[in-house]
Scaffold this motif. Structure first.
Motif, PDB file in Angstrom:
ATOM      1  N   UNK A 176      67.534 -34.020  15.362  1.00 34.76           N
ATOM      2  CA  UNK A 176      68.353 -34.587  16.520  1.00 34.76           C
ATOM      3  C   UNK A 176      69.213 -35.687  15.947  1.00 34.76           C
ATOM      4  N   UNK A 177      68.780 -36.394  14.737  1.00 31.12           N
ATOM      5  CA  UNK A 177      69.585 -37.389  14.255  1.00 31.12           C
ATOM      6  C   UNK A 177      70.856 -36.937  13.376  1.00 31.12           C
ATOM      7  N   UNK A 178      70.376 -35.784  12.675  1.00 33.76           N
ATOM      8  CA  UNK A 178      71.318 -35.471  11.710  1.00 33.76           C
ATOM      9  C   UNK A 178      72.190 -34.161  11.998  1.00 33.76           C
ATOM     10  N   UNK A 179      71.618 -33.551  13.032  1.00 30.47           N
ATOM     11  CA  UNK A 179      72.363 -32.052  13.139  1.00 30.47           C
ATOM     12  C   UNK A 179      71.668 -31.092  12.326  1.00 30.47           C
ATOM     13  N   UNK A 180      72.229 -29.855  12.783  1.00 27.70           N
ATOM     14  CA  UNK A 180      71.574 -28.487  12.343  1.00 27.70           C
ATOM     15  C   UNK A 180      71.798 -28.212  10.971  1.00 27.70           C
ATOM     16  N   UNK A 195      68.998 -28.017   8.104  1.00 31.76           N
ATOM     17  CA  UNK A 195      68.636 -26.720   7.394  1.00 31.76           C
ATOM     18  C   UNK A 195      68.783 -26.896   5.821  1.00 31.76           C
ATOM     19  N   UNK A 196      69.831 -27.888   5.344  1.00 32.06           N
ATOM     20  CA  UNK A 196      69.739 -28.362   3.935  1.00 32.06           C
ATOM     21  C   UNK A 196      68.347 -28.781   3.614  1.00 32.06           C
ATOM     22  N   UNK A 197      68.169 -29.779   4.390  1.00 34.70           N
ATOM     23  CA  UNK A 197      66.610 -30.190   3.747  1.00 34.70           C
ATOM     24  C   UNK A 197      65.515 -29.411   3.909  1.00 34.70           C
ATOM     25  N   UNK A 198      65.508 -28.373   4.825  1.00 35.02           N
ATOM     26  CA  UNK A 198      64.480 -27.269   4.753  1.00 35.02           C
ATOM     27  C   UNK A 198      64.641 -26.765   3.474  1.00 35.02           C
ATOM     28  N   UNK A 199      65.741 -26.418   3.025  1.00 42.91           N
ATOM     29  CA  UNK A 199      66.173 -25.397   1.827  1.00 42.91           C
ATOM     30  C   UNK A 199      65.880 -26.112   0.474  1.00 42.91           C
ATOM     31  N   UNK A 200      66.097 -27.492   0.585  1.00 41.66           N
ATOM     32  CA  UNK A 200      65.930 -28.459  -0.540  1.00 41.66           C
ATOM     33  C   UNK A 200      64.334 -28.600  -0.895  1.00 41.66           C
ATOM     34  N   UNK A 201      63.588 -28.465   0.246  1.00 38.99           N
ATOM     35  CA  UNK A 201      62.047 -28.573   0.200  1.00 38.99           C
ATOM     36  C   UNK A 201      61.486 -27.564  -0.050  1.00 38.99           C
ATOM     37  N   UNK A 202      62.059 -25.967  -0.089  1.00 40.09           N
ATOM     38  CA  UNK A 202      61.466 -24.929  -0.117  1.00 40.09           C
ATOM     39  C   UNK A 202      60.558 -24.555   0.957  1.00 40.09           C
ATOM     40  N   UNK A 203      61.024 -25.074   2.084  1.00 31.38           N
ATOM     41  CA  UNK A 203      60.104 -24.645   3.191  1.00 31.38           C
ATOM     42  C   UNK A 203      60.182 -23.474   3.457  1.00 31.38           C
TER      43      UNK A 203
END
Length: 189
Positions: free
Chosen positions: A162-166, A170-178
């Protein structure tokens, strides 16, 4: 006239074989039902839940679309939570597409939220499926519909989205290998 239910069902069968189960959900007696089809042996130790009937609401949700949700647990809750989320989108005339998150699972199943620490569902492009899976075509190869993936996210992940957008989410998820299939996974935030 195109029979979208048949078209999507055939598309699912081409990629996932036959379903092992299905549940039918209705929001009201006046509204068309949505089926949640369940598939096994697609991804190791996971079940795939696919909607069938969301495409009937194309004018309301802004797209001819159905969704797939892959989970490695929460098998008793997922069909209901997925259908409820879709009816929420329909009832609120929300445009369904990538980069949409719906929170409020605690209102539907507080035990699920307590057990898995996931309180929202996120919509995105299909993950881990063949590229062709995302596009539904007629027998004459005309593109008529799309498949989106949805997966559970935590409240803190929802807040980040909600704060930073999609895109940043999704970059965060990828960086953390979610692994979006893992219902028990730790939050990326």
């Amino acid at each position: 006239m195109i029979n979208y239910g048949e078209l999507y069902y055939d598309h699912y069968s081409d990629f996932l074989r036959e379903p092992i189960g299905r549940e039918v959900f209705k929001s009201t007696n006046e509204m068309p039902s949505i089926q949640i089809l369940r598939y096994e042996n697609v991804f190791e130790q996971c079940l795939v839940y696919n909607s069938l009937g969301l495409s009937k609401y194309e004018e309301i949700v802004g797209a001819n679309v159905e969704v797939s949700m892959v989970v490695d647990g929460a098998f008793r809750s997922t069909g209901y939570l997925l259908a409820s989320t879709l009816f929420y989108c329909i009832g609120n005339k929300m445009q369904i597409g990538t980069g949409l998150a719906i929170r409020g699972i605690e209102n539907l199943d507080p035990t699920f939220v307590q057990k898995y620490n996931k309180s929202a569902i996120y919509f995105t492009e299909p993950y881990a499926f063949p590229e062709e899976y995302s596009v539904v075509r007629t027998h004459t190869n005309d593109e008529v519909g799309r498949i989106l993936s949805v997966f559970y996210i935590s409240q803190s992940e929802f807040d980040y989205f909600a704060k930073y957008g999609a895109e940043k989410f999704e970059d965060l998820l990828e960086e953390n290998n979610v692994d979006p299939f893992n219902v028990n996974r730790q939050s990326a935030v």
